[in-house]
Enzyme design. Structure first.
Site, short mmCIF file in Angstrom:
data_model
loop_
_atom_site.label_atom_id
_atom_site.label_comp_id
_atom_site.label_asym_id
_atom_site.label_seq_id
_atom_site.Cartn_x
_atom_site.Cartn_y
_atom_site.Cartn_z
N CYS A 1 -9.48 161.33 14.82
CA CYS A 1 -8.06 161.61 15.04
C CYS A 1 -7.38 161.99 13.72
CB CYS A 1 -7.38 160.41 15.72
SG CYS A 1 -5.76 160.81 16.42
N SER B 1 -10.90 121.56 11.79
CA SER B 1 -9.94 121.42 12.89
C SER B 1 -10.61 120.93 14.16
CB SER B 1 -9.26 122.76 13.17
OG SER B 1 -10.18 123.67 13.75
N GLY B 2 -11.94 121.06 14.23
CA GLY B 2 -12.66 120.74 15.45
C GLY B 2 -12.89 121.95 16.32
N GLY B 3 -12.29 123.09 15.96
CA GLY B 3 -12.55 124.33 16.66
C GLY B 3 -13.89 124.92 16.23
N VAL B 4 -14.28 125.97 16.90
CA VAL B 4 -15.58 126.58 16.63
C VAL B 4 -15.65 127.12 15.20
CG1 VAL B 4 -17.16 128.43 17.30
CG2 VAL B 4 -15.95 127.14 19.05
N ASP B 5 -14.59 127.78 14.73
CA ASP B 5 -14.64 128.44 13.43
C ASP B 5 -14.86 127.45 12.30
OD1 ASP B 5 -13.99 130.61 15.01
OD2 ASP B 5 -11.87 130.53 14.50
N SER B 6 -13.99 126.45 12.21
CA SER B 6 -14.11 125.51 11.10
C SER B 6 -15.37 124.67 11.24
CB SER B 6 -12.87 124.61 11.04
OG SER B 6 -12.76 123.80 12.19
N SER B 7 -15.82 124.41 12.46
CA SER B 7 -17.04 123.62 12.66
C SER B 7 -18.27 124.38 12.20
CB SER B 7 -17.17 123.22 14.13
OG SER B 7 -16.08 122.44 14.54
N LYS C 1 -15.04 136.82 16.07
CA LYS C 1 -15.21 135.56 16.77
C LYS C 1 -16.57 135.45 17.46
CE LYS C 1 -13.36 131.65 18.20
NZ LYS C 1 -12.60 130.70 17.37
#
Length: 519
Positions: free
Chosen positions: A85, A229-235, A375
């Site tokens: 483009c 945090s307990g989320g996937v990323d930080s874990s 992600k």
């Protein structure tokens, strides 16, 4: 990182879908990075050493006096270049062609390209019928192609829809092959990286090895605290860093009072019992909720929470005798959404609490081993590291927690209502076997009260909105098409089981134009 792999550079001119180019390439196991055109200096190119370059679309006109341009180096260094483009138009203009303003040739939306007379390796697998559906979004148009180029595809309003100088490996298309509305677009990227000589060897196994080596080189014998945090990323970040440096890592799980029901206890228990990571469980709910009292502006909420996170980590770093590094689960979409294509502060969609550096007083450096990943790639890395599927498959949960699912002023009473409603909603989704089909689902409690009737009495309680979306990487999303039976059953349960709510709505906004979270 990734110096051992072929690298593709995406030069960003501000298109809203540039991130999708990177997604298509990562799916082909090709390592790529997006960089704003202003940041692509000669020094940058000497360090990055791209094997190929893609020029993104963008809102500017090459006819403007200060139109953004890539460095001429990319056209003289013998590497393949693909212009998309605006990228096509700037390539033509810089190499001797001509671009004109619209004058009836603008195209926006679905269009159809028909092949030219000659074949082109870039188009292998294309034109299996007499035309190919594409998605156009342009006002200006190429009126004269540059010397050495030929035409390989046309559309009604783009006579040079596909052009190429095969001898120099320069390719240019007026449409956007990265978007869903160009159904065969991925094949075009596949052909481009094959012609450019990419081996497709960038895998999560390779990333894991290189990330471990990079962490060790960065940290040395220093101490690291990880914002867990307990989320996937930080874990995933915590487990990866622990593999690299062992007990030099201490995780700090901050309970800011904005977690989902029973989440703080579950996260702390899981990491202590299954991963044997040094963990500090910091209950700082009074601090966070106190500072948020009376605050309703979403950006102010995020900045308060981000600042308090830093204060808490600084305090606990001192408790363990000082730390040299702070580790975070920052992802590539966080970085992209927080930085504009011009390289400066973006017209901010939303600020991310873990993007933007650290206060100088902390005297700490950031360790962000997931900063280059989307992600779904983080989930793949989590599987590579041996995290259980039921954990890796958890829906994303934002760092600011329920604060951004509570538009308007935050109160403890509203948070309690929100936790209970969210628990019922997720329970419903699991009972119906829908959890793994959905990217993210949650309840937002609305800053309005509505009149209702329960039994023979009048109620005046909060309304809530259910949100559920499907997505691959969170950059774009569609609402999940629940049945009316599911929505009716869920609304009935929430109203019956959660005191304080008397009205339930379902958010059917896609991203864009909305964001996934409400704030």
């Amino acid at each position: 990182m990734t110096q051992s792999h072929d690298r593709l550079l995406i030069i960003d001119f501000g298109s809203q879908v540039t991130q999708l180019i990177a997604r298509r390439l990562r799916e082909l196991n090709v390592y790529c990075e997006i960089h704003p055109y202003q940041n692509v200096t000669q020094a940058f190119l000497n360090n990055f050493q791209p094997k190929a370059v893609i020029l993104s679309g963008g809102p500017a006109s090459v006819l403007d006096v200060d139109a953004p341009r890539p460095p001429s180096w990319i056209f003289s260094h013998g590497i393949p270049v693909l212009g998309i483009c605006y990228g096509q138009q700037v390539m033509m203009e810089m190499l001797g062609g001509k671009v004109e303003r619209g004058h009836g040739t603008a195209e926006f939306g679905r269009a159809y390209v028909v092949p030219g007379q000659n074949t082109l390796p870039l188009l292998e697998g294309w034109f299996l019928t007499d035309r190919e559906q594409v998605w156009m979004s342009h006002g200006d148009h190429v009126s004269e192609i540059a010397p050495g180029f030929e035409v390989y595809g046309t559309s009604p309003n783009a006579p040079f829809a596909i052009t190429a100088d095969v001898d120099r490996s320069f390719y240019a298309v007026q449409f956007h092959p990265e978007v869903h509305h160009t159904p065969n677009g991925k094949r075009l990227y596949e052909n481009f990286v094959r012609l450019a000589g990419f081996k497709g060897d960038w895998t999560m196994g390779a990333y894991r090895e290189e990330a471990v080596e990079k962490i060790r080189n960065q940290v040395g014998d220093g101490k690291v605290i990880c914002a867990l945090s307990g989320g996937v990323d930080s874990s995933v970040a915590a487990v990866l860093i622990h593999e690299a440096i062992g007990d030099q890592l201490t995780c700090v799980f901050v309970d800011h009072g904005l977690m989902r029901k029973n989440e703080a206890e579950e996260v702390a228990g899981m990491f202590r019992e299954h991963y044997n990571l040094p963990l500090i469980h910091a209950d700082e709910s009074e601090l966070f909720l106190g500072k948020l009292d009376g605050v309703s502006d979403p950006e102010t909420k995020r900045k308060i929470i981000g600042g308090l996170f830093i204060d808490v980590f600084e305090k606990h770093a001192k408790e363990i005798g000082g730390a040299d590094f702070l580790a975070q689960g920052t992802l590539y979409p966080d970085v992209i959404e927080s930085v504009s294509f011009s390289g400066g502060p973006s017209v901010t969609i939303k600020s991310h609490h873990n993007v933007g550096g650290l206060p100088e007083r902390m005297n700490m450096q950031l360790v962000e081993p997931l900063r280059e990943l989307f992600k779904d790639e983080v989930r793949a890395l989590g599987r590579e590291l041996g995290l259980p599927d039921h954990f890796i498959g958890r829906h994303p949960f934002p760092g600011p927690g329920l604060a951004i699912r509570c538009p308007g002023e935050i109160t403890r009473a509203k948070l309690d209502i929100l936790r209970e409603a969210d628990a019922v909603y997720i329970d419903q989704i699991r009972k119906h076997g829908l959890y793994d089909e959905i990217w993210q689902a949650f309840v937002a409690i609305l800053p309005v009260r509505t009149v209702g009737v329960m039994g023979d009495g009048r109620t005046y309680d909060y309304a809530c909105a259910l949100r559920a979306v499907t997505s691959v990487d969170g950059m774009t999303a569609d609402y999940y098409p629940f049945t009316h039976e599911f929505l009716g059953e869920t609304a009935t349960r929430i109203i019956n089981e959660v005191p304080g709510i008397n009205r339930v709505t379902y958010d059917i906004t896609s991203k864009p134009p909305g964001t996934i979270e409400w704030e």
